[in-house]
Design an enzyme around this catalytic site. Structure first.
Site, mmCIF file in Angstrom:
data_model
loop_
_atom_site.group_PDB
_atom_site.id
_atom_site.type_symbol
_atom_site.label_atom_id
_atom_site.label_comp_id
_atom_site.label_asym_id
_atom_site.label_seq_id
_atom_site.Cartn_x
_atom_site.Cartn_y
_atom_site.Cartn_z
ATOM 1 N N SER A 593 0.817 -0.932 -0.035
ATOM 2 C CA SER A 593 0.056 -0.030 0.160
ATOM 3 C C SER A 593 0.802 1.139 0.090
ATOM 4 O O SER A 593 1.839 1.395 -0.887
ATOM 5 C CB SER A 593 -0.817 0.010 1.055
ATOM 6 O OG SER A 593 -2.119 0.920 0.866
ATOM 7 N N ASP A 668 -9.105 -4.508 -6.403
ATOM 8 C CA ASP A 668 -8.681 -3.730 -5.329
ATOM 9 C C ASP A 668 -9.362 -2.400 -5.527
ATOM 10 O O ASP A 668 -9.199 -1.477 -6.278
ATOM 11 C CB ASP A 668 -7.171 -3.389 -5.421
ATOM 12 C CG ASP A 668 -6.541 -2.585 -4.141
ATOM 13 O OD1 ASP A 668 -7.282 -1.966 -3.481
ATOM 14 O OD2 ASP A 668 -5.414 -2.666 -4.072
ATOM 15 N N HIS A 700 -7.416 -5.125 -1.526
ATOM 16 C CA HIS A 700 -6.425 -4.178 -1.355
ATOM 17 C C HIS A 700 -5.374 -5.457 -0.527
ATOM 18 O O HIS A 700 -4.250 -5.122 -0.686
ATOM 19 C CB HIS A 700 -6.536 -3.154 -0.497
ATOM 20 C CG HIS A 700 -5.651 -2.118 -0.475
ATOM 21 N ND1 HIS A 700 -4.808 -2.020 -1.401
ATOM 22 C CD2 HIS A 700 -4.993 -1.664 0.757
ATOM 23 C CE1 HIS A 700 -3.707 -1.055 -1.004
ATOM 24 N NE2 HIS A 700 -3.749 -1.054 0.089
#
Length: 722
Positions: A593, A668, A700
């Site tokens: 991320s 995602d 995600h």
């Protein structure tokens, strides 16, 4: 959507060290599956399931069923309800679907004396003390998007088909009619930012239901593609990107007695953020923290729920960089016109006391540390209980303090990680404690004295029969030459200081995250421990920009994401290179991320340093990230074109020299798949060669059984190339 005073410096090296290794050669090394969260083979520490307060007593689930215990006295816990008794109370539908363990539940009602659970296509409410079923609500298992009981447990708000319904007595009344994928009622808004976790808000007396209405018609749909049907299907995601039109949110209030539905007249501009919804204790006013789109100004406003008319602005908070209210008002027991407000206005998250007319009665906590969690009130409202970073940013300790800001007392003495629940009367804490040296334990602590009045359990180490690496924690100095940064270092199993070891930097270094924690394994997730068993060192430093250190520490990232964070990570590399056993020619980096953004950035910016990188769910171009998070930290692309350009990693694809593996979930909704696809396209055009792995039908994060595959993929990449 978030991708979420110091102790004296004893030395710049080891601050806390794990226990010494014991007869490593007589024990086996754990497998990757055993160290992967979500794996059925995971070595999980023991826990006390569903431990929580039940009035003055506490309850929990064990193999017998739901157990009940008293704080004082020598009485042993007793069985409150078995699984078979529970299913019998629920009726024939539940008995037809027997469950092996006591069903998950939550306590509801004004005094939290009712048990709510969902099972066999129904929501059930039970009175535990009277051992009877209070009410039942049908569940639309495919279409239900939200469900929330009112405080009396007589009514429930239900969301399905993006519309709000009122359920009571077996009847379902539709309150909104125009719900659609672009007109969304009763659900979370603003991409889960500003502490928002739901879209339904009952008044304390159960006479009013407030709910969000989100209009997304101005946002072009973003396609997510599902592949499992013979022909792939499309799911539209209404994802507002930085600098583009954002959705418009209003707050509706339905009055049960009259059937009247009103919308709060929050006015212009319509793309402001409505956060931290709070009801007055007497249900006569509703409060909204309204944040401008620029996220530099917050106005706390009161509204009349029956008419939607604005009543007054209680106060305004402003910050030249950004402001981010995350906590609703907490009203003081015995003082219905007073409330506690959490704010970073002085640079650190602290507690303030206000009247509902907006008069500041005083700042309650203060100092160069942060209140992390306001737990509640004691002494009839005259005392506040909270957890904070006052002992150290890597620790969480619980304190009590007077409503007037006097008589602050530390309640949890051990340095480490305390997570606490305050009893309804404020007399006791259920304290869950762990540290780098100590396994998790549970006890009851007196709020008046801070003494442990009852030991509940200490978890048995599930890794006792396994060889585990040594973990140390310490400090280095940031790139600004003055700010102390906390790190953790996992040394290779069977560490020999005369050898040279490949080393991996595990990185996040973004807002709302703190990876270095004085808890079991220093907060490590498991993959990093496994790499240490294979002969790698794994290093993590929480650089400036990460959480729990105050506004100045975090806001250095403003308008220039990646710049100061990378500078601090390179100070970590400098520390590693000073260790004679670190092989400086075999340094890797891995993150997910924001950490994926950092990993890719470090690989492009410092190719002379990092040989191998793995970037999961990486942000590549912040102009393609969502409005609230993106514009908070970068302003808009129109306002900060140079900052966005500098942080656009696709423009630097030609700088890739080492081995970089990009990983992305194909559906995602947080960092959309487009990010890393565009980076690959840029690499093709630039003549550079990243590696790529996708996880179909994952969002995600790769969760569940597939996470073992993910961790093995990452492990193999480092073993092959580092």
């Amino acid at each position: 959507m978030n991708i979420r005073s110091l102790v004296p410096l004893l030395s710049m090296a080891v601050l806390i060290a794990s226990a010494p290794l014991h007869a490593q050669t007589q024990r086996k090394a754990p497998t990757l599956a055993q160290l992967t969260s979500g794996s059925p083979d995971q070595l999980r520490p023991e826990t006390i399931r569903a431990l929580q307060w039940f009035g003055k007593d506490y309850i929990y689930i064990d193999s017998e069923g739901l157990m009940h215990a008293e704080v004082g006295g020598a009485k042993a816990p007793k069985l409150l309800m078995s699984q078979s008794e529970l299913l019998s109370l629920l009726g024939e539908d539940a008995k037809a679907h027997p469950a092996k363990f006591f069903l998950p539940f939550q306590l509801v009602g004004k005094d939290k004396g009712l048990l709510q659970l969902t099972y066999a296509k129904k929501h059930y409410v039970l009175d535990l003390k009277r051992r009877q079923l209070v009410s039942t609500f049908d569940q639309d298992t495919k279409g239900e998007q939200a469900f929330l009981l009112d405080p009396t447990a007589k009514h429930a708000a239900v969301v399905k088909g993006n519309n709000v319904y009122l359920a009571a007595g077996g009847q379902l009344k539709q309150l909104t009619t125009d719900g659609s994928p672009t007109i969304v009622y009763g659900q979370t808004v603003h991409q889960n930012e500003f502490g928002i976790s739901g879209g339904l808000f009952w008044s304390p007396d159960g006479e009013y239901l407030a709910f969000y209405r989100m209009d997304q018609q101005m946002i072009a749909p973003y396609p997510l593609v599902h592949i499992n049907a013979r022909k792939a299907t499309r799911q539209d995601l209404y994802y507002p990107m930085a600098g583009m039109p954002s959705h418009e949110v209003t707050l509706g209030v339905y009055e049960l007695k009259t059937g009247k539905l009103s919308y709060m007249k929050t006015g212009m501009p319509r793309d402001k953020y409505l956060t931290n919804i709070s009801w007055a204790p007497d249900s006569k006013e509703i409060y909204i923290a309204e944040v401008n789109r620029e996220q530099t100004r917050m106005e706390l406003k009161a509204y009349a729920p029956s008419s939607g008319e604005p009543l007054r602005t209680l106060f305004v908070e402003e910050n030249a960089k950004y402001i981010e209210p995350q906590h609703p008002m907490r009203f003081v027991p015995g003082h219905p016109k007073e409330f506690i407000w959490q704010s970073r206005r002085d640079g650190y998250m602290h507690l303030y006391r206000y009247t509902t007319e907006g008069k500041l009665l005083g700042q309650i906590t203060r100092g160069d540390w942060e209140v992390v969690d306001f737990l509640g009130f004691a002494d009839g409202g005259e005392t506040l209980v909270y957890s904070s970073t006052q002992q150290s940013p890597t620790n969480r300790n619980v304190y009590r303090i007077g409503l007037d800001g006097q008589r602050q007392t530390l309640l949890t003495l051990e340095l480490g990680w305390h997570q606490a629940q305050l009893s309804p009367d404020g007399d006791y804490l259920i304290d869950t404690f762990e540290s780098l040296k100590e396994m998790r334990q549970w006890r009851i602590v007196s709020v008046k004295t801070g003494k442990v009045v009852k030991q509940l359990k200490t978890s048995v180490d599930p890794e006792a029969d396994y060889q585990m690496p040594e973990i140390t924690m310490g400090m280095i100095t940031a790139a600004d030459g003055k700010t102390p940064l906390h790190y953790k270092l996992i040394k290779p199993l069977g560490f020999d200081p005369k050898k040279k070891y490949p080393t991996i930097v595990y990185v996040y270094n973004g807002p709302h995250a703190q990876l270095v924690q004085n808890r079991w394994h220093a907060g490590s997730a498991g993959w990093d421990l496994y790499m240490a068993t294979l002969g790698y060192a794994v290093f993590t430093v929480d650089g400036r920009g990460s959480a729990a250190r105050g506004a100045d520490f975090e806001q250095v990232i403003h308008r220039q994401l990646g710049v100061n964070e990378m500078a601090d990570q390179m100070k970590g590399v400098e520390f590693l290179k000073s260790q004679p056993w670190v092989d400086a020619d075999r340094l890797g980096v891995y993150g997910w991320s924001y950490g994926g953004f950092m990993t890719t950035n470090l690989m492009l910016t410092h190719p002379e340093t990092f040989k191998v990188g793995v970037a999961g769910g990486a942000v590549i171009d912040w102009s393609r990230y969502e409005v609230m998070y993106g514009e908070r930290y970068m302003d808009s692309p129109q306002e900060n074109p140079e900052g966005y350009k500098a942080a656009n990693l696709a423009l630097r694809a030609g700088d890739l020299k080492g081995r970089l593996l990009l990983i992305h979930g194909t559906i995602d909704p947080v960092v959309v798949w487009q990010h890393t696809q565009l980076f690959v396209e840029a690499c093709v055009k630039a003549g550079t060669y990243p590696d790529y792995m996708i996880y179909p039908e994952h969002e995600h994060n790769v969760r569940g059984r597939d996470r073992v595959h993910l961790n093995e993929t990452i492990t193999r990449y480092f073993r092959d190339h580092l």
